[in-house]
Scaffold this motif. Structure first.
Motif, short mmCIF file in Angstrom:
data_model
loop_
_atom_site.label_atom_id
_atom_site.label_comp_id
_atom_site.label_asym_id
_atom_site.label_seq_id
_atom_site.Cartn_x
_atom_site.Cartn_y
_atom_site.Cartn_z
N TYR A 41 -8.41 139.72 -18.29
CA TYR A 41 -9.40 140.13 -17.31
C TYR A 41 -8.91 139.93 -15.87
CZ TYR A 41 -13.74 140.71 -14.80
OH TYR A 41 -14.69 141.16 -13.93
N ALA A 42 -8.37 138.77 -15.57
CA ALA A 42 -8.02 138.43 -14.19
C ALA A 42 -6.75 139.14 -13.74
CB ALA A 42 -7.82 136.93 -14.06
N THR A 43 -6.66 139.33 -12.43
CA THR A 43 -5.42 139.75 -11.80
C THR A 43 -4.66 138.46 -11.48
OG1 THR A 43 -6.42 141.72 -10.84
CG2 THR A 43 -4.38 140.90 -9.81
N ILE A 44 -3.45 138.35 -11.99
CA ILE A 44 -2.65 137.15 -11.79
C ILE A 44 -1.68 137.39 -10.65
CG2 ILE A 44 -0.95 135.61 -12.83
CD1 ILE A 44 -2.43 136.17 -15.51
N ILE A 45 -1.70 136.47 -9.69
CA ILE A 45 -0.80 136.55 -8.54
C ILE A 45 0.11 135.33 -8.59
CG2 ILE A 45 -0.63 136.60 -6.03
CD1 ILE A 45 -3.57 137.73 -6.08
N HIS A 46 1.39 135.58 -8.83
CA HIS A 46 2.36 134.49 -8.82
C HIS A 46 3.04 134.43 -7.45
CE1 HIS A 46 2.33 134.46 -13.36
NE2 HIS A 46 2.19 133.20 -13.02
N VAL A 47 3.20 133.21 -6.97
CA VAL A 47 3.86 132.97 -5.68
C VAL A 47 5.01 132.01 -5.90
CG1 VAL A 47 1.75 133.41 -4.35
CG2 VAL A 47 2.27 131.07 -5.12
N ASP A 48 5.83 131.83 -4.87
CA ASP A 48 6.95 130.90 -5.03
C ASP A 48 6.41 129.47 -5.20
OD1 ASP A 48 7.24 129.23 -2.45
OD2 ASP A 48 7.11 131.26 -1.64
N PRO A 49 7.22 128.56 -5.71
CA PRO A 49 6.71 127.23 -6.04
C PRO A 49 6.64 126.25 -4.87
CG PRO A 49 8.97 127.44 -6.78
CD PRO A 49 8.56 128.78 -6.24
N SER A 50 6.81 126.73 -3.64
CA SER A 50 6.71 125.79 -2.51
C SER A 50 5.30 125.22 -2.42
CB SER A 50 7.11 126.48 -1.20
OG SER A 50 6.22 127.52 -0.90
N LYS A 51 5.18 124.08 -1.79
CA LYS A 51 3.97 123.27 -1.84
C LYS A 51 2.68 124.01 -1.47
CE LYS A 51 2.11 118.92 -0.43
NZ LYS A 51 1.93 117.88 0.44
N GLU A 52 2.71 124.82 -0.46
CA GLU A 52 1.49 125.46 0.03
C GLU A 52 1.42 126.96 -0.23
OE1 GLU A 52 -0.80 123.42 1.02
OE2 GLU A 52 0.51 121.69 1.17
N ALA A 53 2.33 127.51 -1.01
CA ALA A 53 2.40 128.96 -1.18
C ALA A 53 1.12 129.54 -1.77
CB ALA A 53 3.61 129.34 -2.04
N ALA A 54 0.59 128.92 -2.82
CA ALA A 54 -0.65 129.44 -3.43
C ALA A 54 -1.81 129.34 -2.45
CB ALA A 54 -0.96 128.70 -4.72
N ASP A 55 -1.89 128.22 -1.73
CA ASP A 55 -2.97 128.05 -0.75
C ASP A 55 -2.91 129.13 0.33
OD1 ASP A 55 -3.40 125.77 -2.21
OD2 ASP A 55 -2.90 124.37 -0.61
N LEU A 56 -1.73 129.38 0.84
CA LEU A 56 -1.58 130.40 1.89
C LEU A 56 -1.90 131.80 1.36
CD1 LEU A 56 1.61 129.08 3.68
CD2 LEU A 56 -0.75 129.01 4.51
N GLU A 57 -1.52 132.08 0.13
CA GLU A 57 -1.83 133.38 -0.47
C GLU A 57 -3.35 133.58 -0.56
OE1 GLU A 57 -0.96 137.11 -2.00
OE2 GLU A 57 0.47 135.65 -1.20
N ILE A 58 -4.05 132.55 -1.02
CA ILE A 58 -5.51 132.63 -1.12
C ILE A 58 -6.12 132.77 0.27
CG2 ILE A 58 -7.60 131.38 -1.77
CD1 ILE A 58 -5.90 130.16 -4.09
N ALA A 59 -5.68 131.94 1.21
CA ALA A 59 -6.24 131.98 2.56
C ALA A 59 -6.02 133.34 3.22
CB ALA A 59 -5.63 130.87 3.42
N ASN A 60 -4.90 133.97 2.95
CA ASN A 60 -4.61 135.28 3.54
C ASN A 60 -5.41 136.41 2.89
OD1 ASN A 60 -2.79 134.48 5.54
ND2 ASN A 60 -1.09 134.47 4.10
#
Length: 148
Positions: A41-60
């Protein structure tokens, strides 16, 4: 309205997927590419493994009125500023009224850890799981009932 799940260590993936699908709301799971995610069901968004990458992707990506699910108070503060609704994985709403006290506690705990003093965070319980499910279902129902 969309839902963004900070998915790297999220214990709520199945619950969120089920509720998003039941409400017919688009779900994005954001995680490091080192985290294995699968969803029909979900759209999966993979980001690089750096500490804040997922947070920045969501915030953007987040937009006013979207729902964000995260245990990260720093990310929560950013998302609130962007007009999102935020829940933690225990079902607590993170709001403008309580974010500052949460950040203050986080800062105090970080200072204690530097001194070798570690706070014990209780494990997520069955009650927490139930509270999260109820809180998310109520939030989604309330938001869908709004005229935007």
């Amino acid at each position: 309205m969309d839902i963004y799940l900070d998915s790297d260590a999220a214990p709520v993936k199945e619950t969120v997927t089920r509720l998003a699908q039941a409400h017919g709301i688009k779900l994005y799971m954001v995680a490091s590419y080192l985290t294995e995610l699968h969803s029909d069901y979900a759209t999966i968004i993979h980001v690089d493994p750096s500490k804040e990458a997922a947070d920045l992707e969501i915030a953007n990506r987040i937009r006013p009125g979207d729902v964000a699910l995260t245990a990260d108070l720093g990310l929560s503060a950013l998302l609130l500023a962007r007009g999102a609704y935020v829940l933690n994985f225990r079902g607590d709403a993170i709001t403008d009224a309580n974010i500052m006290s949460g950040l203050a506690v986080r800062h105090a705990n970080k200072k204690r850890r530097r001194q070798g003093i570690y706070a014990h965070n209780p494990a997520r319980s069955a009650d927490d799981a139930y509270k999260f499910e109820q809180a998310l279902d109520e939030l989604l129902s309330m938001l869908q009932g709004r005229t935007l």
